[in-house]
Design a protein around this motif. Structure first.
Motif, PDB file in Angstrom:
ATOM      1  N   LEU A 274       0.824  -1.266   0.025  1.00  0.00           N
ATOM      2  CA  LEU A 274      -0.002   0.038   0.093  1.00  0.00           C
ATOM      3  C   LEU A 274       0.675   1.409  -0.185  1.00  0.00           C
ATOM      4  N   TYR A 275       2.100   1.244   0.258  1.00  0.00           N
ATOM      5  CA  TYR A 275       2.743   2.261   0.412  1.00  0.00           C
ATOM      6  C   TYR A 275       4.228   2.537  -0.151  1.00  0.00           C
ATOM      7  N   PHE A 276       4.273   3.607  -0.626  1.00  0.00           N
ATOM      8  CA  PHE A 276       5.516   4.054  -1.443  1.00  0.00           C
ATOM      9  C   PHE A 276       6.602   3.841  -0.757  1.00  0.00           C
ATOM     10  N   THR A 277       7.565   3.251  -0.990  1.00  0.00           N
ATOM     11  CA  THR A 277       8.663   2.763  -0.311  1.00  0.00           C
ATOM     12  C   THR A 277      10.309   2.713  -1.467  1.00  0.00           C
ATOM     13  N   LEU A 278      11.310   2.706  -0.785  1.00  0.00           N
ATOM     14  CA  LEU A 278      12.277   2.812  -1.338  1.00  0.00           C
ATOM     15  C   LEU A 278      12.449   1.663  -2.674  1.00  0.00           C
ATOM     16  N   ALA A 279      11.668   0.644  -2.610  1.00  0.00           N
ATOM     17  CA  ALA A 279      11.375  -0.272  -3.683  1.00  0.00           C
ATOM     18  C   ALA A 279      10.993   0.151  -4.831  1.00  0.00           C
ATOM     19  N   ASP A 280      10.311   1.102  -4.742  1.00  0.00           N
ATOM     20  CA  ASP A 280       9.480   2.008  -5.843  1.00  0.00           C
ATOM     21  C   ASP A 280      10.518   2.871  -6.500  1.00  0.00           C
ATOM     22  N   ILE A 281      11.433   3.515  -5.500  1.00  0.00           N
ATOM     23  CA  ILE A 281      12.466   4.289  -6.002  1.00  0.00           C
ATOM     24  C   ILE A 281      13.395   3.523  -6.666  1.00  0.00           C
ATOM     25  N   VAL A 282      13.897   2.263  -6.415  1.00  0.00           N
ATOM     26  CA  VAL A 282      14.873   1.479  -6.994  1.00  0.00           C
ATOM     27  C   VAL A 282      14.001   1.037  -8.420  1.00  0.00           C
ATOM     28  N   LEU A 283      12.907   0.730  -8.562  1.00  0.00           N
ATOM     29  CA  LEU A 283      12.391   0.078  -9.748  1.00  0.00           C
ATOM     30  C   LEU A 283      12.175   1.284 -10.895  1.00  0.00           C
ATOM     31  N   LEU A 284      11.763   2.475 -10.482  1.00  0.00           N
ATOM     32  CA  LEU A 284      11.357   3.404 -11.261  1.00  0.00           C
ATOM     33  C   LEU A 284      12.173   3.810 -12.489  1.00  0.00           C
ATOM     34  N   PRO A 285      13.644   4.146 -12.133  1.00  0.00           N
ATOM     35  CA  PRO A 285      14.158   4.363 -13.304  1.00  0.00           C
ATOM     36  C   PRO A 285      14.595   2.955 -14.355  1.00  0.00           C
ATOM     37  N   CYS A 286      14.374   1.909 -13.720  1.00  0.00           N
ATOM     38  CA  CYS A 286      14.560   0.576 -14.597  1.00  0.00           C
ATOM     39  C   CYS A 286      13.317   0.352 -15.305  1.00  0.00           C
ATOM     40  N   ILE A 287      12.186   0.420 -14.847  1.00  0.00           N
ATOM     41  CA  ILE A 287      10.905   0.091 -15.614  1.00  0.00           C
ATOM     42  C   ILE A 287      10.607   1.461 -16.434  1.00  0.00           C
ATOM     43  N   HIS A 288      10.921   2.693 -16.205  1.00  0.00           N
ATOM     44  CA  HIS A 288      10.854   3.739 -17.261  1.00  0.00           C
ATOM     45  C   HIS A 288      11.662   3.389 -18.379  1.00  0.00           C
ATOM     46  N   GLN A 289      12.892   3.040 -18.285  1.00  0.00           N
ATOM     47  CA  GLN A 289      13.805   2.758 -19.351  1.00  0.00           C
ATOM     48  C   GLN A 289      13.172   1.645 -20.215  1.00  0.00           C
ATOM     49  N   PHE A 290      12.630   0.705 -19.355  1.00  0.00           N
ATOM     50  CA  PHE A 290      12.066  -0.680 -20.205  1.00  0.00           C
ATOM     51  C   PHE A 290      11.067  -0.192 -21.002  1.00  0.00           C
ATOM     52  N   LEU A 291       9.986   0.711 -20.451  1.00  0.00           N
ATOM     53  CA  LEU A 291       8.921   0.986 -21.126  1.00  0.00           C
ATOM     54  C   LEU A 291       9.153   2.148 -22.419  1.00  0.00           C
ATOM     55  N   VAL A 292       9.985   2.882 -22.096  1.00  0.00           N
ATOM     56  CA  VAL A 292      10.446   3.914 -23.223  1.00  0.00           C
ATOM     57  C   VAL A 292      10.824   3.104 -24.465  1.00  0.00           C
TER      58      VAL A 292
END
Length: 627
Positions: A274-292
């Motif tokens: 339910l909560y925004f954590t460090l795991a989201d911070i780690v995943l975001l730049p990675c998933i962003h590049q994958f989606l782009v």
């Protein structure tokens, strides 16, 4: 802001720049967190993996408000040269933190210490401050976030078009993870609220952050949103430091009487629940590049509806878009995707579980006796080498108090047993060590072994490696009291230490950690003195499969070996003597398997019982020497 603190240097790998990310992705993740936290406490250095990288090119294309310096690998502090990057070290200090999760957690803690008003930053560490704290070798989730996803995305981006037609398996694992029910502290109350909402058949108003809220964090627009509306309202209320309304909180009597097993499960809002954590911070730049990259290739993301929803949702978190702007990340605006048809999601079931048991034996017979008998019929029994110096002891009464384990919060009896354990390890290391040797105390805890060795062997360099920060800080305090100059401290998982050394030592390395230490020593062709512990925690991992040796593999299945491990833990003094004897025999067999596995790689290994055996229920000790 608090008073002045010692300047810390942050060292990051730099391989190349690709679109709006710096590779390796661990570096992009670290820089994104610095931007999100608005943290200027660290002097940041990029360490090029190649030779021809212009400083002007890097700094101009990096972050708008972050000063970055270039440094060659040979210019790194010596302690940092022994570690994988990213790494943080106090200027001119001997205390290093290495590895992505350890470094990111440290950035968060230092940001909050410098400015306690940034409670939202501290919340990134999650419940009990444990987000990504567990070692990647034993935590599948840490491994997925810290290692597997970044490597999978880097491989995807660098692959030729014909080799990146399919979604990487680790991305599919994340999609599957986001579809699993959420388990959080005190979820019973939230699940009852969800049941009440479902019974009422109402759509709750969900905070959707408007432009002004995103930029200044001041206002919130309320919009209708389909389920999971309760989860969203709770998640964003926490982000905006708001309370969930009383109407949502109060439960009807029939809701309170509902069995826990009949309550609806909670859906993911963010990566860990339910909560925004460090795991989201780690995943975001990675998933962003994958989606782009996927979008540029015209790929249909229908197989990733949960990742797509997560990606859109993370953008609405206060501060995320601002941090992305500093890092030149241009977010995609993805359409809302419906769940894919079952036939399109067949890839999910084909993603293997990393720790799936490979040795499924339907004819397995439980209990230690059948397994021990099976080994005996093949001529294998627990055997122990004679102790080379059973009466050797340090002169504890004449040593400085900070050397003794009794200096810590330890009872007199326990301190005596710890001294006896140290007598055994130090005696073995003393026989092996030469002036100038580097001795590594793996899983060092509070430094009981390493501090004694550093004090007794001033001509040797001693390195303490431990994942728990508080334990390592206690060890450093004791070292400072003694004025030791031949000791370094590295807070890291074992995998992030890659230095050369001559002797590895570990007192009561837990479960698989013993095998990790042995593997490190074998790769370095170093001698080792190790006392194992927590045999019951041994299990197959990504890197280690059991049994370890060819001889044991030919006789025992994985499940049979696990029986030995479970009963090897039954050596506590409170147990009946016969049971303790069986436990000791199981310990001997598990460690014999480990010893033979090392001997297959050109080591001479002895398994010895520490003296006196009463010093610990886990009183086995390996002494291994490369041949």
């Amino acid at each position: 802001m608090k008073g002045s603190v010692a300047e810390e240097h942050l060292y990051l790998d730099f391989a190349h720049q690709y679109r709006d990310s710096i590779f390796p992705l661990h570096t992009s993740v670290s820089l994104f967190l610095l931007s999100y936290c608005d943290c200027k406490l660290f002097k940041v250095f990029l360490v090029p993996t190649g030779e021809d990288v212009g400083a002007q090119f890097v700094t101009q294309n990096l972050l708008g408000d972050l000063e970055v310096h270039l440094i060659s690998r040979c210019q790194l502090p010596v302690v940092v040269q022994s570690c994988c990057l990213p790494a943080v070290v106090v200027k001119d200090g001997k205390f290093c933190r290495a590895g992505l999760s350890v470094v990111l957690r440290h950035i968060i803690q230092k940001t909050y210490e410098a400015d306690p008003s940034k409670k939202d930053v501290l919340e990134l560490l999650g419940f009990k401050k444990t987000c990504l704290k567990a070692c990647a070798e034993v935590s599948q989730w840490t491994r997925l976030c810290e290692i597997s996803i970044p490597l999978a995305v880097e491989g995807f981006l660098m692959a030729s078009p014909e080799h990146c037609q399919t979604i990487p398996p680790d991305i599919l694992k994340l999609e599957r993870k986001l579809g699993e029910p959420v388990r959080i502290h005190n979820d019973d109350k939230i699940r009852r609220q969800k049941l009440q909402q479902q019974k009422a058949g109402a759509k709750a108003a969900v905070p959707v952050l408007g432009k002004e809220a995103r930029e200044e964090g001041k206002t919130v627009e309320m919009h209708e949103h389909p389920l999971p509306s309760l989860e969203l309202s709770i998640a964003f209320s926490k982000l905006l430091v708001q309370e969930v309304s009383d109407a949502v909180s109060r439960e009807a009597p029939h809701i309170r009487r509902t069995k826990t097993s009949d309550l609806p499960l909670l859906d993911h809002v963010f990566a860990e629940g339910l909560y925004f954590t460090l795991a989201d911070i780690v995943l975001l730049p990675c998933i962003h590049q994958f989606l782009v990259s996927s979008k540029k290739q015209g790929k249909n993301l229908v197989n990733l509806p949960l990742i797509s929803s997560w990606y859109r949702r993370v953008q609405e978190v206060p501060g995320v878009k601002k941090a992305a702007g500093k890092c030149h990340m241009e977010f995609l605006q993805l359409p809302e995707l419906m769940s894919a048809p079952e036939e399109q999601l067949q890839d999910f079931s084909s993603v293997p579980d990393e720790l799936e048991e490979e040795n499924d034996d339907s004819h397995f017979i439980g209990g230690p006796r059948p397994t021990m008998t099976k080994l005996m019929e093949n001529g294998i029994e627990a055997k122990f080498s004679p102790h080379p110096c059973p009466n050797w002891t340090l002169d504890w009464t004449n040593l400085p108090s900070a050397v003794s384990p009794g200096e810590g919060k330890m009872s007199r009896d326990r301190a005596l047993r710890k001294q006896q354990q140290l007598n055994n390890l130090v005696a073995a290391v003393t026989k092996l060590a030469k002036p100038g040797d580097v001795i590594v105390d793996f899983c060092s805890g509070g430094g009981h072994v390493g501090i004694v060795l550093a004090h007794m062997m001033p001509s040797c360099q001693v390195v303490l490696i431990e994942n728990k920060e508080l334990s390592l800080m206690r060890a450093k305090d004791r070292s400072d009291e003694l004025g030791l100059n031949n000791i370094w401290f590295i807070q890291a998982n074992l995998d992030y230490f890659n230095g050369t050394f001559n002797i590895g030592v570990a007192l009561h390395a837990c479960g698989v950690a013993t095998d990790m230490v042995i593997e490190h020593c074998i790769k370095a062709r170093a001698a080792f003195v190790i006392s194992p512990c927590c045999y019951g925690f041994i299990q197959n991992t990504v890197k280690f499969k059991y049994p370890r040796s060819h001889q044991f593999k030919e006789i025992l299945s994985y499940k049979e070996h696990m029986i030995l491990c479970r009963f090897a833990d039954q050596t506590a003094v409170q147990l009946p003597p016969e049971r303790r004897l069986i436990g000791k025999q199981c310990m001997g067999l598990v460690d014999l398997d480990r010893a033979w596995a090392a001997e297959e790689r050109n080591y001479s290994v002895q398994v010895i019982s520490m003296e006196p055996e009463s010093c610990s229920p886990k009183n086995n000790m390996f002494v291994g020497i490369p041949t």
